[in-house]
Design an enzyme around this catalytic site. Sequence first.
Site, PDB file in Angstrom:
ATOM      1  N   TYR A 137       0.804  -1.214   0.000  1.00 13.27           N
ATOM      2  CA  TYR A 137       0.000   0.000   0.000  1.00 13.27           C
ATOM      3  C   TYR A 137       0.842   1.272   0.000  1.00 13.27           C
ATOM      4  CZ  TYR A 137      -3.774  -3.040   1.810  1.00 13.27           C
ATOM      5  OH  TYR A 137      -4.715  -4.018   1.996  1.00 13.27           O
ATOM      6  N   THR A 174      -2.903  -6.395  -6.714  1.00 15.87           N
ATOM      7  CA  THR A 174      -2.747  -5.356  -5.714  1.00 15.87           C
ATOM      8  C   THR A 174      -3.069  -5.889  -4.326  1.00 15.87           C
ATOM      9  OG1 THR A 174      -5.032  -4.531  -5.608  1.00 15.87           O
ATOM     10  CG2 THR A 174      -3.641  -3.713  -7.413  1.00 15.87           C
ATOM     11  N   ASP A 175      -2.585  -5.192  -3.310  1.00 21.31           N
ATOM     12  CA  ASP A 175      -3.043  -5.489  -1.960  1.00 21.31           C
ATOM     13  C   ASP A 175      -4.522  -5.118  -1.861  1.00 21.31           C
ATOM     14  OD1 ASP A 175      -2.965  -6.270   0.728  1.00 21.31           O
ATOM     15  OD2 ASP A 175      -0.983  -5.390   1.016  1.00 21.31           O
ATOM     16  N   TRP A 176      -5.143  -5.514  -0.772  1.00 27.27           N
ATOM     17  CA  TRP A 176      -6.602  -5.482  -0.682  1.00 27.27           C
ATOM     18  C   TRP A 176      -7.152  -4.067  -0.427  1.00 27.27           C
ATOM     19  CZ3 TRP A 176      -5.189  -9.571  -2.562  1.00 27.27           C
ATOM     20  CH2 TRP A 176      -5.827 -10.795  -2.507  1.00 27.27           C
TER      21      TRP A 176
END
Length: 593
Positions: free
Chosen positions: A274, A310-312
């Site tokens: 992030y 991608t991260d969440w």
Amino acid sequence: MNAAPTARDEGHPYQNAELPVEQRVEDLIARMTIAEKAGQLFHTMLAMKPDGTPVEKSDPGMIPIDTTGMLHSQYMSHFNLLGTGDPAAMARWQNTIQSMASETRLGIPVTLSTDPRHAFTDNVGASFNAGAFSAWPEPLGLAALRDPQLVYEYADTVRREYLAVGFRVALHPQIDLASEPRWSRQNGTFGSDAALTSQLVRAYVRGLQGDRLGRHSVSAMVKHFPGGGPQKDGEDPHFPHGKEQVYPGGMRDLHLEPFKAAIDAGCAQMMPYYGQPVGTDWEEVGFGFNKDVVQTLLRDRLGFDGIVCTDWGLISDAEIFGEMHPARAWGLESLPELEKAARVLEAGCDQFGGEARTDLIVELVESGRIPEQRLDASLRRILREKFVLGLFDAPYVDVDLAAETVGRADFTEAGARAQRRSLTLLTNTGRTLPVTGRPKLYVENVQVDVAAQYGELVDSPQQADLAILRLRTPYEPRANVFESHFHSGRLTFTEEELKPVLDLLDTVPTVVCINLERAAVIPDIAERAAVLVADYGASDAAVLDIVFGRARPEGSLPFELPRSMTAVEASRPDVPNDTDNPLFPHGAGLRLG
């Protein structure tokens, strides 16, 4: 524009296992509508009920989940399972999900993933405790042993237990460097040593994937590119106050070294973090939106052509535990959701983690903002992996075999051995260890039924010959429910917390075992404890076996333990082991003769 969905046809080339994978991929892509393509670009959460049935829209939980809608209306087929359960129930759930997927027009099977679930940490945003799976030390404990062969054996065990219940993607290993002592995610890393982490990730990827990705592999999603460790003040970028990632020591390239090793080992997937880089030549936007980082660095310079997920939660605000959390679009917070989604694709990512906004992708293509060919480029990577893993040809698992495999005796015994070996002996005043005989024992935070197997239990320190105290790394409690799972802030005990500990140490010789999820600052405890042991996830029996000489500690600290918070605050977040005059240096660890 492709034709609208109709009833599923059988016998298409993509369903023919005899054809080359590339041919099957191209045939399938040619048959997909925009909506069906959009669905493949999302990788989000599902949950199951204890009996192995799916969670639906009306069921309460951490987040709202609509299993049927995501499969049948949004055409999604990549999910990570929240929580844990009985292995047979997990296997039944995966088979139910695959059956639901088979009812869609194209019958694209589901790829199921999971956060780590083979150790002791339970953080719904990062990992789950082992439950029925074999219990091993956290990755920090594996790093404490500096043994690539053990890491390979661990990852191979993870692979076999995951395959039994249907997990085909591991949302790990996490190979960030533990360079900021306060950062909450250190327990999932291999510590602060870039060279060691590089060695261990090679073994880890080989254990999960084998020599090449195939039907008996679990795909490794390595994270968090380009290294999540250098967080300003050690705060985590899951949250707005932790969004900045900084490099005051100029060590940016050092954090890349483990990722180069992972790519060389053939890792199939990569997850950017992030963090928003500040003060570099990269654009100051979160890594999932960052073309400088994903396309230019990861794809063009390092040559990675696997799936980038991608991260969440980068696009939409989300409710977690009943509380609203903003989308983690650091540096781009003011952009509309549609533009955020476009930026992720333009950066070079293939999938949106933790999102279900397929409508945004459809709108981007239909409006001409993003060409359909851009979706196809990601689909080739995504669908190829499904074919290579054999999901189109054998999507179901054997429920009975799952029950027999998960937590199998030899897996559990191997994990227990690793727990014992990973324990790190830091002090042993007067050669207190190993303890002999059956002394009078006073214990705190130790199961009494376990301790009773080693000595005669007493009710007070004054009656004891020896005390055994288990502690956890200090942290600052956070009011937000989700953030409370991410232990951050100070590394020292408060005076109120420390006083009873020191009183005990002054009353009776005490073995202190502290669980290091981060680098605790404990000079008073180290000075006054008879014995100081560090653990990274170990049972009470493992600790007591070390105390009583039934096993030997072999661990070495995977990061330094600072002497003070002043030293921590003065250190540079991107420089490993950078505190002045540490209490215990990186690599410290005594051996018993």
